[in-house]
Design a protein around this motif. Sequence first.
Motif, PDB file in Angstrom:
ATOM      1  N   ALA A 156       6.589   3.265  -0.894  1.00  0.00           N
ATOM      2  CA  ALA A 156       5.317   3.586  -0.236  1.00  0.00           C
ATOM      3  C   ALA A 156       4.465   2.351   0.043  1.00  0.00           C
ATOM      4  O   ALA A 156       3.268   2.347  -0.216  1.00  0.00           O
ATOM      5  N   PRO A 157       5.041   1.294   0.630  1.00  0.00           N
ATOM      6  CA  PRO A 157       4.227   0.102   0.901  1.00  0.00           C
ATOM      7  C   PRO A 157       3.154   0.324   1.962  1.00  0.00           C
ATOM      8  O   PRO A 157       2.227  -0.468   2.078  1.00  0.00           O
ATOM      9  N   ASP A 158       3.258   1.453   2.694  1.00  0.00           N
ATOM     10  CA  ASP A 158       2.263   1.751   3.726  1.00  0.00           C
ATOM     11  C   ASP A 158       1.074   2.542   3.184  1.00  0.00           C
ATOM     12  O   ASP A 158       0.088   2.732   3.888  1.00  0.00           O
ATOM     13  N   TRP A 159       1.136   2.965   1.918  1.00  0.00           N
ATOM     14  CA  TRP A 159       0.002   3.680   1.332  1.00  0.00           C
ATOM     15  C   TRP A 159      -1.168   2.716   1.180  1.00  0.00           C
ATOM     16  O   TRP A 159      -1.005   1.521   0.953  1.00  0.00           O
ATOM     17  N   PHE A 160      -2.376   3.246   1.250  1.00  0.00           N
ATOM     18  CA  PHE A 160      -3.578   2.419   1.216  1.00  0.00           C
ATOM     19  C   PHE A 160      -3.652   1.560  -0.046  1.00  0.00           C
ATOM     20  O   PHE A 160      -4.082   0.413   0.005  1.00  0.00           O
ATOM     21  N   THR A 161      -3.214   2.109  -1.174  1.00  0.00           N
ATOM     22  CA  THR A 161      -3.260   1.361  -2.434  1.00  0.00           C
ATOM     23  C   THR A 161      -2.480   0.057  -2.318  1.00  0.00           C
ATOM     24  O   THR A 161      -2.921  -0.987  -2.793  1.00  0.00           O
ATOM     25  N   ALA A 162      -1.328   0.107  -1.682  1.00  0.00           N
ATOM     26  CA  ALA A 162      -0.505  -1.091  -1.514  1.00  0.00           C
ATOM     27  C   ALA A 162      -1.107  -2.011  -0.455  1.00  0.00           C
ATOM     28  O   ALA A 162      -1.181  -3.236  -0.647  1.00  0.00           O
ATOM     29  N   ARG A 163      -1.538  -1.445   0.648  1.00  0.00           N
ATOM     30  CA  ARG A 163      -2.115  -2.266   1.713  1.00  0.00           C
ATOM     31  C   ARG A 163      -3.396  -2.950   1.255  1.00  0.00           C
ATOM     32  O   ARG A 163      -3.626  -4.118   1.566  1.00  0.00           O
ATOM     33  N   GLN A 164      -4.224  -2.234   0.488  1.00  0.00           N
ATOM     34  CA  GLN A 164      -5.480  -2.789  -0.016  1.00  0.00           C
ATOM     35  C   GLN A 164      -5.222  -4.015  -0.894  1.00  0.00           C
ATOM     36  O   GLN A 164      -5.989  -4.977  -0.878  1.00  0.00           O
ATOM     37  N   ALA A 165      -4.116  -3.997  -1.645  1.00  0.00           N
ATOM     38  CA  ALA A 165      -3.762  -5.116  -2.521  1.00  0.00           C
ATOM     39  C   ALA A 165      -2.848  -6.125  -1.825  1.00  0.00           C
ATOM     40  O   ALA A 165      -2.410  -7.086  -2.445  1.00  0.00           O
ATOM     41  N   ALA A 166      -2.554  -5.886  -0.547  1.00  0.00           N
ATOM     42  CA  ALA A 166      -1.632  -6.734   0.217  1.00  0.00           C
ATOM     43  C   ALA A 166      -0.299  -6.873  -0.518  1.00  0.00           C
ATOM     44  O   ALA A 166       0.291  -7.943  -0.583  1.00  0.00           O
ATOM     45  N   GLU A 167       0.171  -5.756  -1.059  1.00  0.00           N
ATOM     46  CA  GLU A 167       1.416  -5.744  -1.828  1.00  0.00           C
ATOM     47  C   GLU A 167       2.496  -5.007  -1.034  1.00  0.00           C
ATOM     48  O   GLU A 167       2.389  -3.797  -0.814  1.00  0.00           O
ATOM     49  N   PRO A 168       3.538  -5.714  -0.602  1.00  0.00           N
ATOM     50  CA  PRO A 168       4.585  -5.062   0.186  1.00  0.00           C
ATOM     51  C   PRO A 168       5.557  -4.230  -0.652  1.00  0.00           C
ATOM     52  O   PRO A 168       6.378  -3.509  -0.099  1.00  0.00           O
ATOM     53  N   VAL A 169       5.469  -4.324  -1.972  1.00  0.00           N
ATOM     54  CA  VAL A 169       6.366  -3.557  -2.842  1.00  0.00           C
ATOM     55  C   VAL A 169       5.552  -2.484  -3.563  1.00  0.00           C
ATOM     56  O   VAL A 169       4.647  -2.787  -4.342  1.00  0.00           O
ATOM     57  N   TYR A 170       5.878  -1.226  -3.286  1.00  0.00           N
ATOM     58  CA  TYR A 170       5.206  -0.101  -3.938  1.00  0.00           C
ATOM     59  C   TYR A 170       6.143   1.084  -3.865  1.00  0.00           C
ATOM     60  O   TYR A 170       6.613   1.460  -2.789  1.00  0.00           O
ATOM     61  N   GLY A 171       6.442   1.668  -5.013  1.00  0.00           N
ATOM     62  CA  GLY A 171       7.323   2.826  -5.029  1.00  0.00           C
ATOM     63  C   GLY A 171       7.225   3.563  -6.348  1.00  0.00           C
ATOM     64  O   GLY A 171       6.637   3.071  -7.319  1.00  0.00           O
ATOM     65  N   PHE A 172       7.814   4.743  -6.385  1.00  0.00           N
ATOM     66  CA  PHE A 172       7.744   5.573  -7.582  1.00  0.00           C
ATOM     67  C   PHE A 172       8.926   6.519  -7.642  1.00  0.00           C
ATOM     68  O   PHE A 172       9.564   6.811  -6.629  1.00  0.00           O
ATOM     69  N   LYS A 173       9.202   6.999  -8.840  1.00  0.00           N
ATOM     70  CA  LYS A 173      10.095   8.124  -9.083  1.00  0.00           C
ATOM     71  C   LYS A 173       9.459   8.918 -10.210  1.00  0.00           C
ATOM     72  O   LYS A 173       9.142   8.365 -11.263  1.00  0.00           O
ATOM     73  N   VAL A 174       9.246  10.194  -9.985  1.00  0.00           N
ATOM     74  CA  VAL A 174       8.670  11.076 -10.995  1.00  0.00           C
ATOM     75  C   VAL A 174       9.628  12.246 -11.190  1.00  0.00           C
ATOM     76  O   VAL A 174      10.041  12.891 -10.216  1.00  0.00           O
ATOM     77  N   LEU A 175       9.977  12.506 -12.444  1.00  0.00           N
ATOM     78  CA  LEU A 175      10.868  13.618 -12.778  1.00  0.00           C
ATOM     79  C   LEU A 175      10.032  14.811 -13.219  1.00  0.00           C
ATOM     80  O   LEU A 175       9.217  14.703 -14.138  1.00  0.00           O
TER      81      LEU A 175
END
Length: 192
Positions: A117-136
């Motif tokens: 999810a690098p396009d989510w605002f949280t990642a864009r706001q931090a200028a972070e191109p790496v953002y992802g998750f896995k939830v079971l």
Amino acid sequence: MVHAAGRKPDLQALNLGAASVAVKDGKLELNDYLQSVSNPAVYAAGDTAQKGPPLTPVSANDAKVVAENLLNGNRRKPDYTGVPSVAFTVPPIAAAGLSEADARRRGLQFRANYKRAPDWFTARQAAEPVYGFKVLIEEGSQRILGAHLVGPHADEVINIFALAIRKGLTADDLKSTLFAYPTGASDISSML
């Protein structure tokens, strides 16, 4: 009392046999109260106990369990459910609860929500191109079984998942919680 800082305790140097402290496969033999099964005057905590994950908060919690049991008798057992772990890299990597492989080994029925999810605002706001998750999420009960995060604020957000795992909260419980925006926690409902 012996204090040993580090991941793997050097038990051989302690000559534990002289104190009738049983060791098996390089680990102290302890009961559920972190007490030696062969010498009830001996308790162990943290890396020396080798019961929970080798993490600082686990050692601190084990120490509290041991102190309480020494003072009040064996009444308290450590609980390692949902202990969060973080690698403080850039970006941070965090996990709590079960991995997908562990959940399968236990025969649990679950769904794995995951996304980059690098396009989510949280990642864009931090200028972070790496953002992802896995939830079971367990089928039926909807309890959170595990969470694995990478990206900005993962080191803080994992604590919310750890709380959910430890307290048996469901995906709906987390979805219905209002988090401050824009924070890392505000992304949780989209992860579920």
